[in-house]
Design an enzyme around this catalytic site. Structure first.
Site: not given
Length: 881
Positions: A161, A293-294
């Protein structure tokens, strides 16, 4: 009694299991491993690592029952990072490391944005996904076609992750992300098809530059989706794949059942689960989750700036793809103690390291003097052993001999002189990959807290004859770690010296203090809220929750919450301060005045904490002990050894005149906390004590000891080791069935009258059955008949036999008890074999006023469910405890 389904120690065969016989017939089974490795004569007896023993969870945990994931069984060891729902978890770091190179699916980390799509086993083989967009031949492919029309491969792949180690960033200043520890990564053998082979058949058009992926998980901002570059997908060295198996078994629900993308070398957020679409495009994905996100925004961008200026999120320069070099120390463990008296001359420090983009870790270095000098650690690359073989495994070909790119983590170790460790203040580790990318000394803080990879530091404290080690943090809400200790002492974690004050240095204000406290209340609002008002809003219709004594109405935010409505519903009527403050960013906190409705009055604050604090010895005793909204403490008063693996524990309630308050047919939850990790272990039990007993309660517990098949039952072993005088926590009652008496039952609050109970149980499932049976037989006015079918392996496994026989002695006209054993002794005069539908049919009759109560291992429950339905029983006549 601890639920028998949560402590099964069987080790399933490591062959493909697709959930249907049709799926099993498509590919031949691979040889099952026997010792954690396999060799092949054609490969000069090279051994390759195979998955560790696995125990497939069979029961939905109590905490998940009221969420959209109530269909997903999970391992209770996993540490929840975002409360009850959605499910985002990592394993305890030591447990993860000890499993070795490959991780069992039950301990594999999980990143879910919302509810897990439910896919029935019989529908797996017909699961379909599309290849569309800038292609000449759009196609729809079923899982069956994917398995039969393409070459199958099996690769070891580490997924990580992007938030791994984020708790460290959150200790410096709260990011928008929740607090991952250092176990946000795992490795498995994935079986499936190379993604490029599927895309080739669709014939990409010339303008196609990206592959957008979309899953079946419906979220507040649409379906989860992201994208990767098409040229990466088409590069055979990168190994991008579509996988339907993990460690030789069907993907489990949390890991993408039945089909997912697996993208080696890149952050886990690119490996889309529950895959439904591959869309070729000219530009990167415009999916909300790909954009917001990310990403690693520049470190000077504050949460407020990122919320007010969308350009930061749409700039693709800040999107994350390949992983960076990272490493962690797993031994010494957090809070490990090393006795110097009689200690060996060296201590072996160990941990993991990884990098991204197929780059190999080429060195791992350790320092005991804050980086002045370094020493090389040894590196074990278990992935290399797969390069030395060419064979089929789990129905897919291992074909890695030609590939130089690395998909997996490696393990490092180094023997350090004990005397030098004792003289040091800390141990640091850093890793470098083949591109000479090395972990930085200092943290790069960013709004989302992604890609945290500074040197990993474990502190050393001399305490008498012992050395005590501390990791930087503990995940989620778990306390502990040197960063927490330093921060509480006023140290500035962003000063470049790990919060330590240097000689002559002035006190520096921390980043959090510089940012200031974010106001979360509506200015000028003075509205006292009573406990009764709060309790009126403890459901899903208008959920109110409490943070720092302030009350918030989550109704308007149910549809907008990133984690879905269940995140708010689960907190309704409760104090959610710790969870909210640990998880939410400054941006989220700044939104709270909009939902602020008032402040708890003093009486409400006191009432809200009932059960979480020590009881007031001067207060009038509550009539019943249990509370469905709060954990209550009961003290272990005595332990009776019934047999080698069975105990009766006696617990003392708060007051001598207090009753437990558990209706017949219901059960309670028991919670114990690990004294080091503070991880909560929760199980459901049914006491055997009388309903009206005062001051005490008794539980019959079967202790599941560790053996060659597994580590044993976590809760039962902990309870057996608990010293007299120590407390456990209980909450309840819970359950949808209640026996009122004289044939009257309540099922989810609705009345039902029964003339005959058919009671079917296996092993420890007897305890809830015994509770109802005793209530019927003890009442001479109750004319309800009971027929018990009790299945066990050995005679000594039969629980409550004396009590059952005593109740049946004078009530033979109202009850029948049939015990059957699968490993009966020669002198056993009773039934032999398992409980079957035929056994039940030949010894009982189905009538409209009969109710079957069933409790036992999942396999038995499923078998009996099918058998009884075939005999004409209906689902509303079957009650599964």
């Amino acid at each position: 009694m601890e639920d028998p389904k949560t402590d099964s120690q069987g080790i399933p065969e490591k062959i493909e299991t697709l959930g249907t016989q049709q799926a099993k017939d498509i590919l031949p089974p691979s040889p099952p491993p026997t010792d954690g490795s396999v060799s092949d004569a054609d490969d000069e007896n090279v051994e390759i690592p195979l998955p560790p023993p696995t125990t497939i969870p069979t029961q939905t945990l109590d905490v998940d029952l009221k969420t959209p994931d109530s269909h997903v069984p999970r391992d209770p060891r996993l540490i929840r990072l975002t409360g009850v729902h959605p499910f985002n978890v990592e394993a305890p770091l030591t447990a993860l490391f000890n499993e070795g190179f490959l991780t069992s699916p039950e301990l594999f980390y999980v990143r879910n944005h919302g509810a897990v799509p439910q896919v029935q086993d019989q529908d797996i083989i017909d699961w379909e996904f599309t290849v569309e967009g800038l292609v000449e031949k759009p196609i729809t492919i079923s899982l069956k076609q994917l398995m039969t029309e393409y070459e199958q491969v099996t690769y070891p792949i580490t997924l990580v992750c992007a938030g791994n180690r984020r708790k460290e960033q959150n200790m410096v200043r709260k990011s928008k992300g929740f607090s991952w520890g250092a176990a946000g990564l795992s490795t498995a053998l994935f079986t499936g098809v190379i993604m490029s082979e599927v895309i080739k058949r669709a014939k990409p058009k010339r303008k196609a530059k990206y592959v957008c992926m979309e899953g079946a998980d419906k979220l507040p901002n649409g379906y989860y989706g992201t994208s990767v570059k098409l040229n990466w997908v088409m590069d055979p060295n990168r190994g991008f794949m579509l996988a339907y198996k993990m460690n030789g078994e069907t993907l489990r629900p949390d890991h993408g059942k039945p089909l997912r993308a697996v993208i080696p070398g890149q952050i886990g957020g690119r490996s889309v689960k529950w895959l439904k679409k591959l869309i070729l495009t000219e530009a990167p994905s415009d999916n909300w989750y790909h954009i917001y996100d990310n990403r690693v925004l520049p470190t000077m961008v504050s949460p407020e700036e990122s919320a007010n200026n969308p350009k930061w999120w749409t700039d693709d320069r800040y999107a994350i793809y390949d992983l960076s070099p990272n490493s962690a120390i797993c031994y010494p463990q957090h809070e490990e103690q090393l006795c110097l008296t009689g200690a060996t001359s060296t201590y072996c420090a160990k941990g993991y390291a990884y990098s991204g983009g197929g780059r190999r870790i080429t060195r791992v270095e350790v320092t005991l003097d804050k980086g002045k000098t370094w020493r090389l650690a040894g590196i074990t690359y278990a992935e290399d052993r797969y390069r030395e073989v060419e064979r089929d495994l789990f129905g897919g070909k291992i074909d890695m001999s030609w590939r130089e790119t690395c998909f997996c983590w490696c393990f490092w170790s180094i023997d350090l002189p004990t005397s030098e460790i004792a003289a040091a203040k800390d141990i640091f580790v850093r890793a470098m990959d083949e591109s000479m990318n090395v972990q930085p000394r200092d943290m790069y803080w960013s709004v989302l807290g992604m890609m945290n990879n500074p040197w990993f530091r474990v502190t050393i404290t001399l305490e008498g004859d012992y050395l005590r080690f501390e990791h930087p943090t503990q995940p989620a809400l778990m306390p502990g770690g040197w960063m927490e200790r330093v921060k509480k002492a006023g140290g500035n974690l962003a000063n470049g010296f790990w919060g330590e004050k240097l000689e002559g240095e002035e006190q520096v204000v921390s980043s959090d203090e510089q940012a200031g406290e974010v106001p979360m209340v509506k200015e000028g609002l003075k509205n006292p809220i009573t406990i009764d008002e709060l309790r009126k809003h403890d459901d899903e219709k208008a959920p109110w929750f409490v943070v720092k004594g302030e009350v918030y109405d989550g109704t308007a935010f149910l549809d907008e919450h990133p984690g879905g409505a269940q995140s708010i519903i689960s907190a309704a009527g409760l104090d959610s301060t710790d969870e909210f403050m640990a998880i939410h960013s400054e941006t989220a906190k700044a939104m709270m005045p909009k939902y602020h409705v008032g402040s708890l009055d003093d009486a409400a604050k006191t009432a809200l904490t009932v059960g979480e604090t020590e009881p007031d010895q001067n207060a009038s005793p509550a009539e019943t002990f249990l509370n469905s909204k709060a954990w209550k403490k009961a003290v272990l008063h005595g332990k009776k050894i019934v047999s080698w693996d069975t105990r009766i524990f006696t617990y003392k309630l708060e007051h001598p005149t207090q009753r437990l308050g558990l209706p017949v047919g219901q059960h309670l939850m028991v919670r114990l906390r690990d004294p080091v990790t503070r991880e909560a272990v929760i199980r459901s039990y049914t006491p055997i004590s009388e309903i009206d007993d005062q001051g005490y309660m008794e539980m019959l517990v079967k202790v599941y000891f560790a053996n060659a098949s597994g580590k044993g039952g976590k809760m039962s072993l902990a309870m057996d080791a608990l010293p007299i005088g120590h407390f456990i926590e209980m909450k309840g009652p819970i359950g949808k069935f209640e026996y009122v008496g004289n044939g009257k039952c309540l099922i989810q609050g609705k009345e039902k009258f029964v003339r005959t109970f058919i009671m079917i149980c296996g092993g420890s499932g007897i305890t809830p059955i015994y509770q109802v049976f005793r209530a019927v037989i003890r009442n001479p006015e109750d004319k309800t008949k009971c027929i018990i079918f009790d299945g066990n392996r050995l005679f000594e496994d039969i629980l409550c036999k004396e009590e059952l026989d005593a109740l049946a002695t004078d009530n033979g006209h109202r009850c029948t008890i049939l015990h059957t054993l699968t490993r009966a002794p020669d002198d056993w005069a009773g039934l032999r074999g398992r409980i079957t539908g035929e056994l039940v049919r030949s010894n009982s009759s189905r009538t409209d006023d009969a109710l079957a109560l069933i409790c036992g291992p999942e396999a038995m429950e499923k078998t009996m469910h099918k058998a009884l339905l075939q005999q004409g029983w209906t689902d509303d006549q079957l009650m599964f405890f």
